[in-house]
Design a protein around this motif. Structure first.
Motif, PDB file in Angstrom:
ATOM      1  N   PHE A 190      11.647  -4.201   0.334  1.00  0.00           N
ATOM      2  CA  PHE A 190      12.086  -2.733   0.235  1.00  0.00           C
ATOM      3  C   PHE A 190      13.685  -2.936  -0.084  1.00  0.00           C
ATOM      4  O   PHE A 190      14.263  -1.895  -0.475  1.00  0.00           O
ATOM      5  CB  PHE A 190      11.944  -2.032   1.470  1.00  0.00           C
ATOM      6  CG  PHE A 190      10.602  -1.230   1.299  1.00  0.00           C
ATOM      7  CD1 PHE A 190       9.311  -1.939   1.024  1.00  0.00           C
ATOM      8  CD2 PHE A 190      10.530   0.115   1.925  1.00  0.00           C
ATOM      9  CE1 PHE A 190       8.257  -1.305   0.971  1.00  0.00           C
ATOM     10  CE2 PHE A 190       9.377   0.895   1.644  1.00  0.00           C
ATOM     11  CZ  PHE A 190       8.397   0.200   1.295  1.00  0.00           C
ATOM     12  N   GLY A 191      14.368  -4.129   0.181  1.00  0.00           N
ATOM     13  CA  GLY A 191      15.682  -4.318  -0.055  1.00  0.00           C
ATOM     14  C   GLY A 191      16.445  -3.546   1.161  1.00  0.00           C
ATOM     15  O   GLY A 191      17.499  -2.947   0.872  1.00  0.00           O
ATOM     16  N   VAL A 192      15.848  -3.319   2.282  1.00  0.00           N
ATOM     17  CA  VAL A 192      16.488  -2.670   3.296  1.00  0.00           C
ATOM     18  C   VAL A 192      16.974  -3.932   4.515  1.00  0.00           C
ATOM     19  O   VAL A 192      16.263  -4.779   4.623  1.00  0.00           O
ATOM     20  CB  VAL A 192      15.432  -1.714   4.136  1.00  0.00           C
ATOM     21  CG1 VAL A 192      16.132  -1.118   5.230  1.00  0.00           C
ATOM     22  CG2 VAL A 192      15.050  -0.738   3.043  1.00  0.00           C
TER      23      VAL A 192
ATOM     24  N   GLY B 126       0.714  -1.302  -0.060  1.00  0.00           N
ATOM     25  CA  GLY B 126       0.096   0.146   0.061  1.00  0.00           C
ATOM     26  C   GLY B 126       1.004   1.202  -0.125  1.00  0.00           C
ATOM     27  O   GLY B 126       0.380   2.381  -0.099  1.00  0.00           O
ATOM     28  N   TYR B 127       2.228   1.175   0.024  1.00  0.00           N
ATOM     29  CA  TYR B 127       2.970   2.394   0.277  1.00  0.00           C
ATOM     30  C   TYR B 127       4.151   2.427  -1.068  1.00  0.00           C
ATOM     31  O   TYR B 127       4.385   1.290  -1.461  1.00  0.00           O
ATOM     32  CB  TYR B 127       3.691   2.273   1.481  1.00  0.00           C
ATOM     33  CG  TYR B 127       2.809   2.669   2.865  1.00  0.00           C
ATOM     34  CD1 TYR B 127       2.771   4.050   3.289  1.00  0.00           C
ATOM     35  CD2 TYR B 127       2.356   1.524   3.667  1.00  0.00           C
ATOM     36  CE1 TYR B 127       2.061   4.371   4.291  1.00  0.00           C
ATOM     37  CE2 TYR B 127       1.750   1.916   4.598  1.00  0.00           C
ATOM     38  CZ  TYR B 127       1.457   3.527   4.971  1.00  0.00           C
ATOM     39  OH  TYR B 127       0.548   3.664   6.000  1.00  0.00           O
ATOM     40  N   GLU B 128       4.459   3.645  -1.249  1.00  0.00           N
ATOM     41  CA  GLU B 128       5.283   3.850  -2.446  1.00  0.00           C
ATOM     42  C   GLU B 128       6.757   3.144  -1.546  1.00  0.00           C
ATOM     43  O   GLU B 128       7.081   3.234  -0.342  1.00  0.00           O
ATOM     44  CB  GLU B 128       5.586   5.303  -2.332  1.00  0.00           C
ATOM     45  CG  GLU B 128       6.479   5.745  -3.289  1.00  0.00           C
ATOM     46  CD  GLU B 128       6.738   7.454  -3.227  1.00  0.00           C
ATOM     47  OE1 GLU B 128       7.694   7.650  -3.655  1.00  0.00           O
ATOM     48  OE2 GLU B 128       5.849   7.852  -2.619  1.00  0.00           O
ATOM     49  N   GLN B 129       7.525   2.633  -2.415  1.00  0.00           N
ATOM     50  CA  GLN B 129       8.836   1.867  -1.961  1.00  0.00           C
ATOM     51  C   GLN B 129      10.065   2.860  -1.741  1.00  0.00           C
ATOM     52  O   GLN B 129      10.990   3.007  -2.494  1.00  0.00           O
ATOM     53  CB  GLN B 129       9.383   0.661  -3.082  1.00  0.00           C
ATOM     54  CG  GLN B 129       8.657  -0.492  -2.742  1.00  0.00           C
ATOM     55  CD  GLN B 129       9.379  -1.636  -3.483  1.00  0.00           C
ATOM     56  OE1 GLN B 129      10.724  -1.589  -3.739  1.00  0.00           O
ATOM     57  NE2 GLN B 129       8.661  -2.661  -3.885  1.00  0.00           N
ATOM     58  N   SER B 130       9.881   3.784  -0.528  1.00  0.00           N
ATOM     59  CA  SER B 130      10.990   4.630  -0.390  1.00  0.00           C
ATOM     60  C   SER B 130      11.081   4.498   1.286  1.00  0.00           C
ATOM     61  O   SER B 130      10.248   3.879   2.023  1.00  0.00           O
ATOM     62  CB  SER B 130      10.525   6.013  -0.611  1.00  0.00           C
ATOM     63  OG  SER B 130       9.672   6.645   0.432  1.00  0.00           O
ATOM     64  N   LYS B 131      12.267   4.913   1.757  1.00  0.00           N
ATOM     65  CA  LYS B 131      12.648   5.200   3.184  1.00  0.00           C
ATOM     66  C   LYS B 131      11.504   5.737   3.938  1.00  0.00           C
ATOM     67  O   LYS B 131      11.424   5.351   5.032  1.00  0.00           O
ATOM     68  CB  LYS B 131      14.030   5.584   3.347  1.00  0.00           C
ATOM     69  CG  LYS B 131      15.036   4.429   3.332  1.00  0.00           C
ATOM     70  CD  LYS B 131      16.369   5.163   3.182  1.00  0.00           C
ATOM     71  CE  LYS B 131      16.755   5.926   4.245  1.00  0.00           C
ATOM     72  NZ  LYS B 131      18.182   6.615   4.119  1.00  0.00           N
TER      73      LYS B 131
ATOM     74  N   PRO C 227       5.619   4.689   8.753  1.00  0.00           N
ATOM     75  CA  PRO C 227       4.153   4.254   8.644  1.00  0.00           C
ATOM     76  C   PRO C 227       3.852   2.901   8.532  1.00  0.00           C
ATOM     77  O   PRO C 227       2.746   2.307   8.871  1.00  0.00           O
ATOM     78  CB  PRO C 227       3.823   5.089   7.474  1.00  0.00           C
ATOM     79  CG  PRO C 227       4.768   5.821   6.677  1.00  0.00           C
ATOM     80  CD  PRO C 227       6.103   5.412   7.684  1.00  0.00           C
ATOM     81  N   ILE C 228       4.654   2.070   7.598  1.00  0.00           N
ATOM     82  CA  ILE C 228       4.309   0.589   7.532  1.00  0.00           C
ATOM     83  C   ILE C 228       4.521   0.029   8.925  1.00  0.00           C
ATOM     84  O   ILE C 228       3.721  -0.809   9.374  1.00  0.00           O
ATOM     85  CB  ILE C 228       5.447   0.038   6.749  1.00  0.00           C
ATOM     86  CG1 ILE C 228       4.941   0.409   4.918  1.00  0.00           C
ATOM     87  CG2 ILE C 228       5.334  -1.606   6.727  1.00  0.00           C
ATOM     88  CD1 ILE C 228       5.966  -0.025   3.893  1.00  0.00           C
TER      89      ILE C 228
END
Lengths: 620, 152
Positions: free
Chosen positions: B48-50, B14-19, B24-25
């Motif tokens: 996210f590759g984090v 539901g969220y944009e893939q950014s830091k 919020p996630i």
């Protein structure tokens, strides 16, 4: 009203006229306070009762226009509060059963129901007009003017009261002239430090860059402060309007509003307001035909006090752990994502439209030379009237505590007033005539902070207060720099020792030394100011520290290890309530005869004192 | 405790893939599952590759998150300055005695989790206890125990 994009300033004026036209001939709108304290006291039920009764009495006009829930109307301990559009009437402690009479008399005929007003505890006289109620009469509402007089979830309400006309005016001005105006107005950051807002904007604008950001700091983390929450909940458009003006002045196209996740209603209202503003074209591309683009994103905080510090907040927005960085890197140069950033607090942003509308001279008419304008405070603690107040800068603490606050309850003696939360200090009775402004509070060893005012009475132990704040700060220290991480812990050890009767000669001096290291060595402003609660209590209440250390005595009767509970034989009627409720079962005595407490088993939980109907439990 | 991985995906996608979306996630995880589950962190890290360690760093830094499941009802005792002065410590102790848990803990039957919070911003009602969404003003060691009985 139908929402289509407004593309010109003229269009905005026409839109406003249309709203006002549609409201003509309506009965006065009823405003039920929807602030959290009023909700807790049942204002939702009062609201529902109004809705039902409007229908039952067959009143003209839509129910939606006739009754609205508003943000905090201020007088929190008297809630639920009810007010009326453009009428000088406020009702307190309203219950659903009062509603039919209110509609019958006040809404339809404009008559006043005195017994729903404020009753002066001394004169026993009733008052329903704001000006005649001391709590309201001494205030000067500018930032909060519309809070309580509009539905925060309706952009039309804001526009009909002149909202976004400051933005329209700003678009007719040169961005640099706006910055000049803000600078000349003398507006200082309401979040705590009191940094001149105009200077901040100018420095940010001076940096050559492709991207700039503006941020609204709504991470109100100080215990005892709820001003920013009330503005976000009660009039979010004022903040948004301020942010658009600021962004236009410094040349930024993206804004962020960082709001505590613990404030769900504030987030919801800000979100609705941003969407509605976007819907009308007041956010987005080419706002009001000015060729200026700007939008705002909401960022929810994670419940860390340190994120109220600007550099920590920016790191948190970027999806990092919220640790501050050294102050020599200025955020106006390298802020969010290392781009020049203007960060202001909620109340500061809400002041911006006032300056643009009223002009520099108009704005400076209120307040002092060094601190123009008003300040919103949340007044709480051991004070009769609690709630949200807005007063001109320069008012004295005495006026705030005794005239607006109504003094100390239960005839107790005033001891101190705490300002600035964990970064501030305690101000004693001898300084009650101190003027409230940024500089005099700092000179007194406290600070303005974001505006929490906590009143303390004779039953408050000042060493315990210092320990309370240091405990808070130990829990909230991000751990990055040593003076804060380690220094605060050692201070807490010493303070705990003092309150538990293990204090020794030299403790006070050691505390002062640690405070000094913190002041000079901590990385961020929250760390450097963390010494204030300890230093100010030592400065003004050294005798209390000494009583704990030398005589092993807590004069206020708070510190558990230094007190005993006893039952006053003359007052005790032998009703046995305390004996029944005592979790240790250490109170004994015959029915209808004075009871006694077995001190060897007592855990000092205070239950007996709470339940005793005769005030017979004594703490020594 | 097994968690619904589909729910995890719904939140994450539901969220944009950014830091910027990490915080919020995690907040949505906390709200949905009443804690931040290990499976959620792993999945978020994959998508996210984090690195997981980074997500853990956030989940442990911010107060809003818990790595263990919470009880059905959350008791938040406000420890703001006004509440402290008006006797909040007595209130916490009474709840501790009644439920036999300390702040930060959950009862064995998962009925209650006890938390102390810094300030809920309703100082006029001090001392305040918030149970789920209900605000109890003027709390004492006496009346709070009665109020607990309303929650099963």
């Amino acid at each position: 009203m139908e929402h289509t994009k407004i593309s010109t300033i003229e269009g905005l004026n026409k839109y406003r006229e249309k709203i006002l036209e549609s409201k003509k001939n309506e009965l006065p709108t009823v405003f039920v306070c929807g602030g959290t304290p009023c909700l807790a006291k049942g204002s939702r039920q009062v609201f529902e009762a109004f809705k039902k009764e409007f229908g039952a009495q067959g009143l003209t006009g839509s129910v939606e226009l006739g009754i609205k829930t508003t943000g905090c109307q201020g007088f929190c301990n008297k809630g639920p509060l009810v007010a009326f559009a453009d009428k000088d009437i406020v009702y307190m402690g309203v219950k659903p059963e009062h509603v039919p009479e209110i509609i019958e008399k006040t809404v339809k005929k404009g008559e006043v129901i005195e017994s729903l007003g404020y009753r002066d505890p001394q004169t026993k006289k009733w008052a329903t007009e704001y000006s005649r109620i001391p709590f309201y009469g001494h205030q000067k509402k500018l930032v909060l003017k519309d809070v309580g007089q509009l539905d925060p979830a309706k952009i039309d309400d804001y526009i009909s009261r002149g909202g976004y006309s400051a933005l329209a005016k700003a678009f007719s001005m040169n961005p640099d002239t706006i910055i000049d105006n803000i600078e000349q107005s003398g507006l200082r950051g309401r979040g705590g430090g009191g940094f001149p807002t105009g200077r901040k904007w100018r420095s940010c604008k001076a940096i050559k860059t492709d991207v700039r950001y503006v941020i609204c700091n709504g991470d109100e983390g100080d215990p005892g402060a709820f001003m920013d929450r009330s503005i976000m909940e009660g009039n979010p458009h004022a903040i948004i309007e301020g942010m658009i003006i600021g962004a236009y002045a410094v040349g930024s196209n993206q804004g962020y509003a960082y709001i505590r996740d613990e404030y769900p209603l504030a987030i919801e209202n800000m979100k609705t307001a941003i969407e509605d503003a976007r819907g009308l074209g007041l956010l987005g591309k080419n706002i009001l035909g000015s060729n200026f683009d700007f939008d705002i994103k909401i960022s929810r905080g994670g419940g860390a006090f340190v994120c109220g510090e600007s550099s920590a907040l920016m790191r948190s927005i970027g999806g990092n752990v919220g640790e501050p960085r050294a102050k020599y890197i200025r955020s106006v140069e390298k802020g969010l994502y290392d781009k020049p950033t203007v960060l202001n607090n909620v109340e500061t942003w809400a002041n911006v439209p006032l300056i643009i509308t009223g002009g520099v001279q108009g704005y400076r008419k209120v307040g002092t030379k060094g601190s123009p304008g008003t300040k919103v405070f949340s007044l709480a603690g051991k004070v009769v009237n609690t709630g949200l107040v807005e007063v001109p800068m320069g008012i004295t603490l005495r006026e705030l505590v005794f005239d607006i606050g109504g003094g100390i309850p239960k005839g107790k003696k005033f001891k101190a007033v705490q300002t600035g939360g964990p970064s501030g200090g305690c101000i004693p009775e001898s300084l009650l005539d101190l003027q409230i402004d940024f500089d005099s509070l700092s000179d007194a060893g406290s600070m303005m902070g974001s505006g929490g005012i906590i009143v303390m009475d004779e039953d408050t132990c000042m060493v315990d207060v210092a320990k309370y704040f240091i405990t808070f700060l130990v829990g909230e220290s991000c751990g990055k720099c040593t003076p804060c991480r380690e220094g605060l812990r050692r201070m807490l050890d010493i303070l705990t020792g003092i309150t538990e009767g293990r204090g020794k000669q030299g403790d006070i001096e050691l505390l002062e030394e640690l405070c000094d290291v913190l002041k000079w060595g901590a990385l961020c402003a929250l760390g450097t100011s963390a010494a204030n609660p300890v230093l100010s209590t030592i400065r003004y209440f050294r005798d209390e520290y000494e009583a704990h250390i030398k005589e092993k005595r807590c004069p206020a009767g708070v510190c558990k290890e230094l007190i005993t509970y006893r039952i006053d034989e003359d007052k005790c009627t032998g009703c046995t309530v305390c004996a029944k409720k005592c979790p240790q079962k250490c109170i004994s005595g015959e029915k209808k005869k004075p009871h006694t407490i077995d001190a060897s088993k007592c855990i000092k939980c205070g239950v007996c004192k709470t339940v005793c109907p005769f005030d017979a439990v004594i703490v020594e | 405790m097994a968690i619904d991985i589909q729910k995890v995906d719904e939140i994450v996608f539901g969220y944009e893939q950014s830091k910027e979306s990490l915080l919020p996630i995690l907040q949505d995880f906390q709200r949905e599952f009443s804690y931040v589950p290990e499976e959620g962190i792993k999945r978020l890290s994959d998508i996210f590759g984090v690195p997981e360690s980074r997500i853990y760093a956030m989940a442990t830094f911010y107060k809003a998150f818990s790595l263990v499941p919470k009880g059905r009802h959350t008791i938040k005792v406000c420890m703001g300055t006004a509440c402290h002065l008006k006797g909040a410590p007595f209130v916490v102790e009474a709840i501790e005695r009644e439920l036999k848990i300390k702040p930060g803990q959950t009862t064995e039957d998962r009925r209650f989790s006890l938390e102390t919070v810094n300030c809920v911003g309703t100082c006029a009602l001090a001392p305040v206890v918030v149970i789920d969404e209900d605000y109890y003003g003027g709390s004492t060691s006496e009346n709070i125990i009665k109020n607990l009985k309303r929650y099963t």
